[in-house]
Design a protein around this motif. Structure first.
Motif, PDB file in Angstrom:
ATOM      1  N   MET A  36       0.835  -1.201   0.000  1.00  0.00           N
ATOM      2  CA  MET A  36       0.000   0.000   0.000  1.00  0.00           C
ATOM      3  C   MET A  36       0.875   1.259   0.000  1.00  0.00           C
ATOM      4  O   MET A  36       1.504   1.594   0.999  1.00  0.00           O
ATOM      5  CB  MET A  36      -0.889  -0.012   1.242  1.00  0.00           C
ATOM      6  CG  MET A  36      -1.697   1.241   1.447  1.00  0.00           C
ATOM      7  SD  MET A  36      -3.072   1.385   0.303  1.00  0.00           S
ATOM      8  CE  MET A  36      -3.855   2.865   0.936  1.00  0.00           C
ATOM      9  N   PRO A  37       0.908   1.969  -1.150  1.00  0.00           N
ATOM     10  CA  PRO A  37       1.736   3.186  -1.196  1.00  0.00           C
ATOM     11  C   PRO A  37       0.998   4.386  -0.631  1.00  0.00           C
ATOM     12  O   PRO A  37      -0.206   4.324  -0.368  1.00  0.00           O
ATOM     13  CB  PRO A  37       1.976   3.361  -2.699  1.00  0.00           C
ATOM     14  CG  PRO A  37       0.735   2.831  -3.330  1.00  0.00           C
ATOM     15  CD  PRO A  37       0.242   1.711  -2.435  1.00  0.00           C
ATOM     16  N   SER A  38       1.711   5.467  -0.499  1.00  0.00           N
ATOM     17  CA  SER A  38       1.073   6.738  -0.157  1.00  0.00           C
ATOM     18  C   SER A  38       0.348   7.270  -1.391  1.00  0.00           C
ATOM     19  O   SER A  38       0.933   7.358  -2.466  1.00  0.00           O
ATOM     20  CB  SER A  38       2.141   7.742   0.284  1.00  0.00           C
ATOM     21  OG  SER A  38       1.614   9.051   0.210  1.00  0.00           O
ATOM     22  N   TRP A  39      -0.916   7.626  -1.197  1.00  0.00           N
ATOM     23  CA  TRP A  39      -1.683   8.205  -2.307  1.00  0.00           C
ATOM     24  C   TRP A  39      -1.799   9.713  -2.155  1.00  0.00           C
ATOM     25  O   TRP A  39      -2.747  10.336  -2.646  1.00  0.00           O
ATOM     26  CB  TRP A  39      -3.067   7.548  -2.385  1.00  0.00           C
ATOM     27  CG  TRP A  39      -2.974   6.102  -2.731  1.00  0.00           C
ATOM     28  CD1 TRP A  39      -3.008   5.042  -1.878  1.00  0.00           C
ATOM     29  CD2 TRP A  39      -2.778   5.536  -4.036  1.00  0.00           C
ATOM     30  NE1 TRP A  39      -2.846   3.850  -2.561  1.00  0.00           N
ATOM     31  CE2 TRP A  39      -2.706   4.130  -3.890  1.00  0.00           C
ATOM     32  CE3 TRP A  39      -2.647   6.082  -5.311  1.00  0.00           C
ATOM     33  CZ2 TRP A  39      -2.510   3.273  -4.967  1.00  0.00           C
ATOM     34  CZ3 TRP A  39      -2.460   5.219  -6.390  1.00  0.00           C
ATOM     35  CH2 TRP A  39      -2.391   3.839  -6.203  1.00  0.00           C
ATOM     36  N   LYS A  40      -0.821  10.281  -1.513  1.00  0.00           N
ATOM     37  CA  LYS A  40      -0.810  11.728  -1.322  1.00  0.00           C
ATOM     38  C   LYS A  40      -0.862  12.520  -2.634  1.00  0.00           C
ATOM     39  O   LYS A  40      -1.393  13.638  -2.660  1.00  0.00           O
ATOM     40  CB  LYS A  40       0.436  12.138  -0.520  1.00  0.00           C
ATOM     41  CG  LYS A  40       0.385  13.522   0.048  1.00  0.00           C
ATOM     42  CD  LYS A  40       1.575  13.773   0.944  1.00  0.00           C
ATOM     43  CE  LYS A  40       1.527  15.188   1.501  1.00  0.00           C
ATOM     44  NZ  LYS A  40       2.707  15.464   2.351  1.00  0.00           N
ATOM     45  N   PRO A  41      -0.296  11.980  -3.728  1.00  0.00           N
ATOM     46  CA  PRO A  41      -0.420  12.732  -4.990  1.00  0.00           C
ATOM     47  C   PRO A  41      -1.855  12.908  -5.464  1.00  0.00           C
ATOM     48  O   PRO A  41      -2.116  13.751  -6.315  1.00  0.00           O
ATOM     49  CB  PRO A  41       0.382  11.881  -5.984  1.00  0.00           C
ATOM     50  CG  PRO A  41       1.364  11.142  -5.138  1.00  0.00           C
ATOM     51  CD  PRO A  41       0.615  10.840  -3.866  1.00  0.00           C
ATOM     52  N   LEU A  42      -2.798  12.115  -4.939  1.00  0.00           N
ATOM     53  CA  LEU A  42      -4.197  12.355  -5.307  1.00  0.00           C
ATOM     54  C   LEU A  42      -4.683  13.615  -4.592  1.00  0.00           C
ATOM     55  O   LEU A  42      -4.174  13.989  -3.532  1.00  0.00           O
ATOM     56  CB  LEU A  42      -5.072  11.167  -4.891  1.00  0.00           C
ATOM     57  CG  LEU A  42      -5.232  10.035  -5.907  1.00  0.00           C
ATOM     58  CD1 LEU A  42      -3.905   9.408  -6.262  1.00  0.00           C
ATOM     59  CD2 LEU A  42      -6.183   8.970  -5.359  1.00  0.00           C
ATOM     60  N   LEU A  43      -5.692  14.228  -5.164  1.00  0.00           N
ATOM     61  CA  LEU A  43      -6.257  15.413  -4.525  1.00  0.00           C
ATOM     62  C   LEU A  43      -6.878  15.042  -3.186  1.00  0.00           C
ATOM     63  O   LEU A  43      -7.332  13.908  -2.997  1.00  0.00           O
ATOM     64  CB  LEU A  43      -7.339  16.021  -5.422  1.00  0.00           C
ATOM     65  CG  LEU A  43      -6.889  16.506  -6.808  1.00  0.00           C
ATOM     66  CD1 LEU A  43      -8.095  16.912  -7.634  1.00  0.00           C
ATOM     67  CD2 LEU A  43      -5.927  17.665  -6.660  1.00  0.00           C
TER      68      LEU A  43
END
Lengths: 261, 449
Positions: A105-112
Motif C-alpha cells: 500500500m503506497p502513499s496516495w498523497k499525490p491524489l487530490l
C-alpha cells in the motif's frame, strides 16, 4: 396512539435514510467525500489489489504480502478508535494519504484531498457496518514526556515483561519465537514488524502514532491493545525504547545508557 | 520568393521529416506494474501519459516509498524489463509533392501533385528496463529496435532523495528533458500528429545544430519536488549534441530549466502552471579535413534560446494543456552562415524570432478510454533573411483521436488507437511556394508487456 406510532416509524425511517446517506459520504474536516465519485477512483487505483467487491481479492492479491485489506469486514489496522470499533473517516483518509509502510500500500498523497475523501466514502460502502454502527471516539493521547535513559530502561523492561519480544524478537527485528506461527484474521501468515527497519511504522512514523497503536492495537492482526495492561506513562516508555531500536544514531547514547544501568 | 529560398525551405522540411522519424515513442512500463501489483491506470491517465501519481512515482526515482522499493524485496526471478510494439495500418497524403512529369525521367521536368500511400506498418519495438538498483538509486535504459537499426534512446542513473530530501535528485546520462508536456509520452502515434512541432521548430534557412526540446539529451539534471509533487523544478546542463554520443559538435553546454506549481481548487480539482527555458550555443562551422567537417571541432558558437509557459487545467473528466513558446536564434545560425564569414550574411540579415503554442484536450470518461484533440501553431515574427516570405515556415496542425484499452492489468496492456492529423506548412510547397498539407490517418494496436 396511531399518530405516535406513525411518528416513531417516521423517525426511524429518517434515521435509517440519514445513516445510509451518511455511509455514502465521508467527512474529513471541511471535506465531504462522495461514494459515487470514489467508485471511479477506486476502479482506477485500488481495484487490482482490493478487488471489485472490496474483499481484498484483487488480481494482484495472491502476490502481495501482507494481503490487501478486506473492506467487507470493516476491520482496520490503523485507527484512532478503540480496539474492535470502526475507524473514523479521518483514520481511513490518513491511511490512504500515508500508505502502510512495509506493505504493497503506497502513499496516495499525490491524489487530490477531495479524491482521497471520495475514496473513503466508497470504501465504506463495502460493509454494512458503516450504516449500522458508529465509529468509536478517538482515543486521547497525552503529552509525551521527554525521552531519557531511565524511560528507555523502563521501556526495555516492559518490552520483556509484556512479551513484546515473543513476536518482535529480543532485538526488535520481528523474528521472535512466536513469529512463525502468527496469522491475521483471515488466516494468512503475518510477520511482526521489524523495528530496526527505519523510522516509519505501519500506521505512521511519529511517537504519537506508535503510542496510539499501543492503545488501539492493530485490529485484524495479533497485535493487541495494551490499554488495560499499561499506564500511559508506561506506553511512552515503550515508545522511547522502540525508538532506540529504529533510530540507533539519534538514540545510541540513550540505548547504551539503558543497557549500562 | 526565390528558387534558392524554396529549396532551402524544402530542405528544411526534409530535415524536419527526418527528425520526426527519429522521434521514438515511449513508454508505459508494465515492469513497474508487475513489481508493485498496480494497474497501468494507477500511474497513467491513459498510458503512456502520466497522471500525478505516476509523475510523483517517476520523480521519486521509480519508488513508491512503501519500504518495498529495493530489488531485495522482489522475487529473484523478477527482471524489470518490458517491450512495447505498435502494429498499425496508416494512410499518408501530401497535397503538393514534387514529382517528375514522366515517372523515371528526371529530365521531363517536375510538377506538384498529390501523393497518397497506405498500408500495414510497424513503428519498431521499444525495450525498456528501469527501476531501482538500490534504495534511492534508480536507472532507466531504453534501446529502440527500428526497422534497420538499434539505437539507445535513453540511458541514465539517478541518485534519489539526496540528504533525505525530495528536493535533491541528481541524474546523469542520456535522458528526456523535464518537458512541460512529455514528447515521449504523448498519446498520438501517427507521422503528422506524433510530435509537438513547437519542440522541434526551426525557421526556414536555419542551421542550428540543436534540433529540439523533444530529443533526449546527454548531460546532468538536478530535479526536486514537494512530497505530493505539487511543486517541481528541474535544471539540466547538457552537451550541445542532440543526445548523440561521441561529442559530435564541440565543448558547448546548454542549460534547460523547468518549474511548475499545482493548485488544488475546490470546484475543478488540480490546476498546474509552469515556465521553462532552454539557453544554449551552437557551432556555426567546423574544422575540416579534405573539406569535410571533423566531428567535435565545432567553432564560432552563436547563441539561441527557447522560452515559454504552460498550464494543465482540469474540469472533471476533461483536461487541457496550454503551451506557449518563444524562440530566437542568432543571425549566423538563422542564416546558416559561418561566424568567421560575416560577409556571407545576406543584406539585412537578422536573428529569426518566432512564437508558437498549442492546446491539447483530453476527455477520459473511464480509465479504459480517452479522447484526444490538439491544435498547434507556429508563427514567424521575424525572418532571418528579409528575402524570405514573411509567413514562410508558419505551421498549423490539428489532431483528433481516441485510445481504448481493452487489456489493462498489472502484467500488460493493450490499446486500440485511431487517429487523424493534418499539418499545413505555409509557403512550403516545393515548386509553387504555396501551402503544403500533409494528412495522416492511423489505426492499430499499441501493446506492451
Amino acid at each position: 396512539m396511531n399518530t405516535i406510532r406513525l411518528s416513531h416509524i417516521a423517525v426511524v425511517l429518517v434515521s435509517l435514510v440519514s445513516m445510509a446517506a451518511s455511509a455514502q459520504e465521508s467527512h474529513i474536516d471541511k471535506l465531504t467525500g462522495n461514494a459515487k465519485h470514489g467508485k471511479g477512483l477506486y476502479q482506477r487505483y485500488c481495484i487490482f489489489c482490493h478487488g471489485t467487491d472490496g474483499d481484498g481479492r484483487g488480481e494482484s492479491a495472491p502476490y502481495l504480502n501482507p494481503k490487501p485489506r478486506d473492506f467487507t469486514k470493516a476491520v482496520f489496522k490503523c485507527r484512532s478508535t478503540p480496539s474492535g470499533s470502526l475507524p473514523l473517516d479521518s483514520d481511513l483518509y490518513d491511511t490512504i494519504t500515508r500508505g502502510i509502510h512495509a506493505s504493497g500500500m503506497p502513499s496516495w498523497k499525490p491524489l487530490l484531498k477531495q479524491e482521497r475523501a471520495d475514496l473513503v466514502a466508497y470504501i465504506k460502502t463495502f460493509s454494512s457496518s458503516f450504516q449500522e454502527e458508529k465509529p468509536g471516539k478517538a482515543v486521547v493521547i497525552p503529552a509525551e514526556p521527554p525521552s531519557s535513559p531511565e524511560s528507555v530502561k523502563r521501556g526495555a523492561d516492559l518490552f520483556q515483561s509484556m512479551n513484546c519480544w515473543a513476536c518482535h524478537g529480543k532485538d526488535g527485528r520481528g523474528h521472535g519465537p512466536s513469529a512463525a506461527t502468527l496469522t491475521d484474521n483471515q488466516g494468512n501468515p503475518i510477520t511482526p514488524f521489524d523495528f530496526t527497519s527505519g523510522r516509519s511504522f505501519k500506521c505512521g512514523e511519529t511517537d504519537r502514532d506508535m503510542f496510539r497503536d499501543l492503545v488501539t492495537g492493530l485490529d485484524g492482526t495479533p497485535m493487541p491493545s495494551f490499554v488495560g495492561a499499561m499506564s500511559a506513562d508506561q506506553r511512552w516508555d515503550v515508545v522511547h525504547y522502540i525508538r532506540t531500536l529504529s533510530d540507533s544514531k539519534k538514540h545510541s547514547v540513550a540505548k547504551n545508557d539503558a543497557k549500562g544501568q | 520568393m526565390g528558387i534558392v529560398t524554396l529549396k532551402k525551405t524544402g530542405m528544411h522540411l526534409l530535415m524536419l521529416g527526418t527528425l520526426l522519424a527519429l522521434v521514438e515513442t515511449a513508454h508505459a512500463i508494465p515492469a513497474f506494474a508487475r513489481k508493485y501489483g498496480l494497474p497501468c491506470s494507477a500511474c497513467h491517465e491513459a498510458w503512456p501519459m502520466l497522471n500525478n501519481f505516476g509523475q510523483t512515482f517517476k520523480d521519486n526515482g521509480y519508488q513508491l516509498g512503501n519500504g518495498r522499493d529495493a530489488p531485495i524485496y522482489q522475487e529473484p526471478a523478477y527482471w524489470p524489463i518490458m517491450f512495447r510494439a505498435t502494429p498499425f495500418w496508416h494512410r499518408e497524403s501530401n497535397n503538393r509533392q514534387a514529382v517528375d512529369v514522366a515517372a523515371g525521367n528526371p529530365s521531363s521536368g517536375q510538377v506538384e501533385s498529390s501523393v497518397t500511400s497506405s498500408g500495414f506498418d510497424l513503428a519498431g519495438v521499444d525495450l525498456i528496463t528501469a527501476g531501482t538498483i538500490y534504495n534511492n538509486i534508480s536507472f532507466f535504459v531504453q534501446p529502440f529496435i527500428g526497422n534497420n537499426s538499434i539505437t539507445l534512446s535513453q540511458a541514465w542513473a539517478r541518485l534519489d532523495n539526496l540528504a533525505g530530501s525530495h528536493w535533491l535528485n541528481l541524474k546523469l546520462g542520456k535522458f528526456e528533458l523535464d518537458e512541460p508536456i512529455s514528447q515521449e509520452r504523448q498519446l498520438i502515434l501517427n507521422n503528422t500528429g506524433g510530435v509537438y512541432y513547437n519542440y522541434f521548430f526551426t525557421p526556414p534557412g536555419d542551421k542550428n545544430f540543436f534540433q529540439g526540446l523533444g530529443l533526449p539529451q546527454l548531460g546532468v539534471e538536478l530535479l526536486g519536488h514537494s512530497g505530493d509533487d505539487s511543486t517541481r523544478y528541474s535544471v539540466a546542463v547538457v552537451s550541445n549534441s542532440n543526445g548523440q554520443t561521441g561529442l559530435p559538435s564541440n565543448q558547448a553546454y546548454d542549460v534547460y530549466a523547468n518549474f511548475n506549481q499545482s493548485f488544488e481548487t475546490s470546484w475543478f480539482g488540480r490546476q498546474q502552471v509552469g515556465a521553462y527555458g532552454y539557453v544554449g550555443e551552437s557551432p556555426t562551422f567546423f574544422q575540416t579535413s579534405g573539406g569535410s567537417p571533423i566531428p567535435g571541432t565545432g567553432m564560432g558558437n552563436r547563441s539561441f534560446y527557447r522560452l515559454g509557459a504552460y498550464g494543465h487545467w482540469f474540469v472533471n473528466k476533461f483536461d487541457f494543456y496550454t503551451f506557449y513558446l518563444h524562440g530566437s536564434d542568432n543571425v549566423f545560425l538563422g542564416n546558416g552562415v559561418a561566424a568567421n564569414q560575416p560577409s556571407s550574411l545576406p543584406i539585412g540579415a537578422v536573428g529569426p524570432v518566432w512564437n508558437g503554442g498549442f492546446i491539447e484536450g483530453h476527455y477520459n470518461p473511464t480509465p479504459r478510454l480517452i479522447f484526444t484533440g490538439r491544435y498547434e501553431l507556429d508563427r514567424m515574427s521575424r525572418q532571418a533573411n528579409p528575402g524570405i516570405r514573411a509567413d514562410s515556415g508558419n505551421l498549423d496542425s490539428w489532431t483528433i483521436g481516441y485510445r481504448w484499452y481493452p487489456i489493462m492489468s498489472p502484467r500488460a496492456g493493450l490499446a486500440w488507437t485511431q487517429e487523424y492529423s493534418r499539418v499545413t506548412n505555409a509557403g512550403a510547397a516545393p515548386l509553387s511556394g504555396k501551402d503544403d498539407t500533409h494528412d495522416s490517418y492511423l489505426m492499430g494496436f499499441d501493446f506492451d508487456f
